[in-house]
Motif scaffolding. Sequence first.
Motif, PDB file in Angstrom:
ATOM      1  N   GLU A 114     -16.124 -69.072 -39.460  1.00 20.74           N
ATOM      2  CA  GLU A 114     -16.804 -68.863 -38.190  1.00 20.74           C
ATOM      3  C   GLU A 114     -17.614 -67.576 -38.160  1.00 20.74           C
ATOM      4  O   GLU A 114     -18.536 -67.420 -37.361  1.00 20.74           O
TER       5      GLU A 114
ATOM      6  N   ASP B 179      -9.424 -87.783 -36.197  1.00 20.32           N
ATOM      7  CA  ASP B 179      -8.632 -86.575 -36.000  1.00 20.32           C
ATOM      8  C   ASP B 179      -9.365 -85.349 -36.541  1.00 20.32           C
ATOM      9  O   ASP B 179      -9.366 -84.283 -35.916  1.00 20.32           O
TER      10      ASP B 179
ATOM     11  N   ASP C 232     -12.684 -85.230 -37.009  1.00 18.87           N
ATOM     12  CA  ASP C 232     -13.866 -85.079 -36.159  1.00 18.87           C
ATOM     13  C   ASP C 232     -13.527 -84.246 -34.925  1.00 18.87           C
ATOM     14  O   ASP C 232     -14.280 -83.330 -34.554  1.00 18.87           O
ATOM     15  N   ALA C 233     -12.391 -84.559 -34.288  1.00 21.99           N
ATOM     16  CA  ALA C 233     -11.991 -83.834 -33.080  1.00 21.99           C
ATOM     17  C   ALA C 233     -11.707 -82.367 -33.389  1.00 21.99           C
ATOM     18  O   ALA C 233     -12.056 -81.475 -32.601  1.00 21.99           O
ATOM     19  N   PHE C 234     -11.090 -82.110 -34.546  1.00 22.97           N
ATOM     20  CA  PHE C 234     -10.804 -80.734 -34.939  1.00 22.97           C
ATOM     21  C   PHE C 234     -12.092 -79.922 -35.061  1.00 22.97           C
ATOM     22  O   PHE C 234     -12.193 -78.799 -34.561  1.00 22.97           O
TER      23      PHE C 234
ATOM     24  N   GLU D 163     -15.010 -80.606 -33.743  1.00 20.94           N
ATOM     25  CA  GLU D 163     -15.677 -80.485 -32.444  1.00 20.94           C
ATOM     26  C   GLU D 163     -15.128 -79.278 -31.681  1.00 20.94           C
ATOM     27  O   GLU D 163     -15.887 -78.507 -31.076  1.00 20.94           O
ATOM     28  N   ASP D 164     -13.807 -79.105 -31.720  1.00 23.17           N
ATOM     29  CA  ASP D 164     -13.203 -77.933 -31.084  1.00 23.17           C
ATOM     30  C   ASP D 164     -13.591 -76.657 -31.824  1.00 23.17           C
ATOM     31  O   ASP D 164     -13.859 -75.619 -31.209  1.00 23.17           O
ATOM     32  N   GLU D 165     -13.632 -76.744 -33.127  1.00 24.12           N
ATOM     33  CA  GLU D 165     -14.006 -75.584 -33.942  1.00 24.12           C
ATOM     34  C   GLU D 165     -15.437 -75.157 -33.653  1.00 24.12           C
ATOM     35  O   GLU D 165     -15.748 -73.958 -33.636  1.00 24.12           O
TER      36      GLU D 165
ATOM     37  N   ALA E 214     -17.035 -75.316 -30.858  1.00 25.49           N
ATOM     38  CA  ALA E 214     -17.080 -74.552 -29.606  1.00 25.49           C
ATOM     39  C   ALA E 214     -16.631 -73.120 -29.836  1.00 25.49           C
ATOM     40  O   ALA E 214     -17.244 -72.172 -29.322  1.00 25.49           O
ATOM     41  N   LEU E 215     -15.571 -72.953 -30.622  1.00 30.29           N
ATOM     42  CA  LEU E 215     -15.099 -71.606 -30.946  1.00 30.29           C
ATOM     43  C   LEU E 215     -16.140 -70.852 -31.767  1.00 30.29           C
ATOM     44  O   LEU E 215     -16.416 -69.669 -31.521  1.00 30.29           O
ATOM     45  N   ARG E 216     -16.735 -71.550 -32.731  1.00 38.33           N
ATOM     46  CA  ARG E 216     -17.727 -70.914 -33.594  1.00 38.33           C
ATOM     47  C   ARG E 216     -18.942 -70.459 -32.791  1.00 38.33           C
ATOM     48  O   ARG E 216     -19.529 -69.415 -33.064  1.00 38.33           O
ATOM     49  N   GLU E 217     -19.335 -71.229 -31.785  1.00 34.10           N
ATOM     50  CA  GLU E 217     -20.468 -70.859 -30.946  1.00 34.10           C
ATOM     51  C   GLU E 217     -20.202 -69.539 -30.226  1.00 34.10           C
ATOM     52  O   GLU E 217     -21.081 -68.680 -30.123  1.00 34.10           O
TER      53      GLU E 217
END
Length: 490
Positions: A260, A469, A471-473, A475-477, A479-482
């Motif tokens: 990240e 599973d 893909d969802a990980f 997607e959450d990552e 948001a954190l990376r942004e």
Amino acid sequence: MRGKRAAAALVLALVTATLSGQKAEAKLTPRVVIAHIDSGINPYHEVFRDRSPLAYVHPSKYIPGYPRDAQALRLSLNAPTWQAAFRKDRKIWDRLLAQWEKGELGGRVFWIPGTKIIAATRMSEGGVSCPASEDVNPPTVVAVGIACTDYPILDEQGHGTMTASRMGGIGTSLCPECRIVSIEGLGSESTKWAADQGWIDVQTNSWGSVAPHPAFWVADEAVGGTFVKDIEESARKHLVYFASGNGAGFFLGWTPWPSETAPTLVEGTLWVGAHDNGHVAHWSGTPAHVVADGFRGLTAGKHSMKGLETNGYVCCSSASSPYAASEGAAILLEARRLLGDGRVGFRSGIAARGRRPAGVRSGPLVDGKLTLEELKTLVKHTAQARPQEGKHDGAAHWASGPSAPAVLPYGPGDNAFCEGCWTLPVAWTDVPEEFPAHLFIGYGGANEFSLDLARRVLRGKASAPDRSDVDAFFEDEAALRELIQHPVRP
């Protein structure tokens, strides 16, 4: 006399027909062009040889958009040794060095007849390492500041030759049919140059940065820099791979630096980590999208004509990224073959286009095209969830003991081929399915097994596994990376 003229006319007609057929075949034959951005290449090595009829044909004749003014470097490929070849070709290398020093060489494209290297250029100096420092212990120490001549295009370190052989070498990669582009000089300018050409399909980068992403983003916004933007834009144009464990902040794997915070690992690029012959291995930079074996022993040498050897300066994700890129390139080549698409490059986000293959009733080719996003998804979803040892993974890993270089382990589980890295004597295939392996290796291994599955998916003979599973990980990552990568918003 009349009979001789008739015979001559017949020979001429046959030759013309043959040449016309070859020209038509060259236009229609599906191809993939893959580039590495690194320290140069050893063009003399046999893994880069081309035995096809195109070996001595100017690439502009069969690669649409390729620069017609690219000059040939006619090298002594049949010399008995690298040293003998270099002595014969010394004038060529000295001339290129003189042109570089005069500022006349940067960005010029050359091709090397007799090899698959259809383009070689220098964007900046690639760095040098002297022969005297090759056998140092620990093996990952890099010599700098020693008087060595850094010839343009020619690899004086070995890292670039390693990545080139792992991405497109014969017997060392998953895409031996790929045409190779060697770009010397690290940085986003090289990344952007490769993406802007239009005739390069895939690029791989085994380099990192000396500053975290937030610093680059703030600097770019403040002074109009383009480091991060160049990489993001490149990822929208073609397939871009980056090693996830390289850079001064996590140099040699010693200091963990999550992906990240790496400015090279941005949205759209494919991040590659390492495993060790299918064993659980640690490297800096998790999470990664896919992993590949990080063994550095299966590489062409910088000063050799034949054989494979260990390189004391490279391992881990540096070796993984080009190998994973060769798998992605091979998937793209299969799609173009099935669709009958003889073009190269990506056109408005389309990687390949043609008639729907006969018998295909499912998969990404049912509409007669493959997009860049579909290609990325296919690469990820067909990755082997529990990577196993493959044919190009080498014979040495921690569980079997070190071979070359002959160095003692630095600690429990230490990997002699990656100082500061460690490998467990536990195979990923033995890790229970309920364990969330994607936290460490993303979608899994990019190897010959995942390539076989991807090809079957393209042919409509198999369905891509459900990776929702993972893909969802990510997607959450994302948001954190942004939040981490862009802490200050305009």
